[in-house]
Scaffold this motif. Structure first.
Motif: not given
Length: 253
Positions: A113-119, A150-153, A159-164, A221-223
């Motif tokens: 996620a650290d990488v994907m947030v920057r992307q 499932v809870a982590l998902c 927290e990471l939408s809409p990018w991830i 589709l997320t979460g």
């Protein structure tokens, strides 16, 4: 061509998933403590890695990102199980199951996620289980870790939408090396008898679900948790070991 990281990609669902993505033209990196047990696609690179070691996981993700310039899809699949009753659990065994199955997902997802947030783009996926939503004897620690995934998902998605995008696949019975190591043919037949589809899933069927979740077709589709179990948990069923039987440790009465 996407860059895909899969943990536990040397056998079973992980290996089938690595092959599915590689066959579609993606570059795949397999994080596993063991080398693949079967011949692998040249597009799949093995990195020896224990997902319970967060610093090693982060180093591997950083290495992949620096090599390819991007991390597009990460699938936290590494998992172990130990068949034992609740009275036979040992602290060492339980901690190892939790470290690999649950904390291994959290550590890998966080590093990615650290990488994907920057992307401002990326997909995080994981292998959960239908056992995370029901009681199932002799796998208390395993079941708890799958419920945690499932809870982590859901939390990562919020927290990471809409990018991830974030999702997990919850298989029912799958004919993997881990399943074959713990179950006799008679036990496998007993499981099949409880599944309306009449059989175990193949690892390739679960791999197909991951490939879909990582695709543009699943862009909204997320979460979510995708259950693939041949209708095993679709309705009310008899107890896991049949009506009227009681389990104490590993003894059936």
């Amino acid at each position: 061509m996407r860059t895909v990281i899969i943990s536990g990609g040397s056998s079973g669902i992980g290996w089938a998933t690595a092959e599915r993505f590689a066959s579609g033209g993606d570059q795949v990196f397999n994080l596993d403590v063991r080398a693949p047990t079967e011949p692998s696609n040249p597009a799949v690179s093995w990195i020896e890695n224990d997902v319970a070691d967060w610093s090693a996981v982060r180093a591997a993700v950083t290495r992949v990102a620096e090599t390819t310039g991007t991390v597009d899809v990460v699938i936290a699949n590494a998992g172990i199980s130990i068949r034992h009753g609740v009275l036979e659990l040992t602290e060492a065994d339980v901690r190892r199951v939790v470290d690999v199955n649950l904390l291994g997902v959290l550590g890998l997802w966080q590093a990615a996620a650290d990488v994907m947030v920057r992307q401002r783009a990326g997909v995080l996926l994981a292998t959960a289980s239908v056992n995370g939503a029901r009681g199932y004897p002799l796998y208390a620690d395993y079941n708890a870790t799958k419920a945690g995934i499932v809870a982590l998902c859901r939390t990562f998605a919020l927290e990471l939408s809409p990018w991830i995008r974030v999702a997990c696949v919850s298989p029912g019975a799958v004919l993997t090396p881990m399943q074959l190591a713990e179950y006799t043919p008679a036990m496998l037949d007993e499981v099949n008898a409880r599944i309306p589809a009449g059989r175990h899933a193949s690892p390739e069927e679960i791999a197909g679900a991951f490939h879909y979740l990582a695709s543009a077709e699943a862009s909204f589709l997320t979460g979510q948790e995708l259950v693939i179990d041949g209708a095993e948990t679709a309705g009310a069923t008899t107890a896991v070991f049949g009506t009227g039987e009681r389990i104490i440790g590993t003894e059936r009465r």
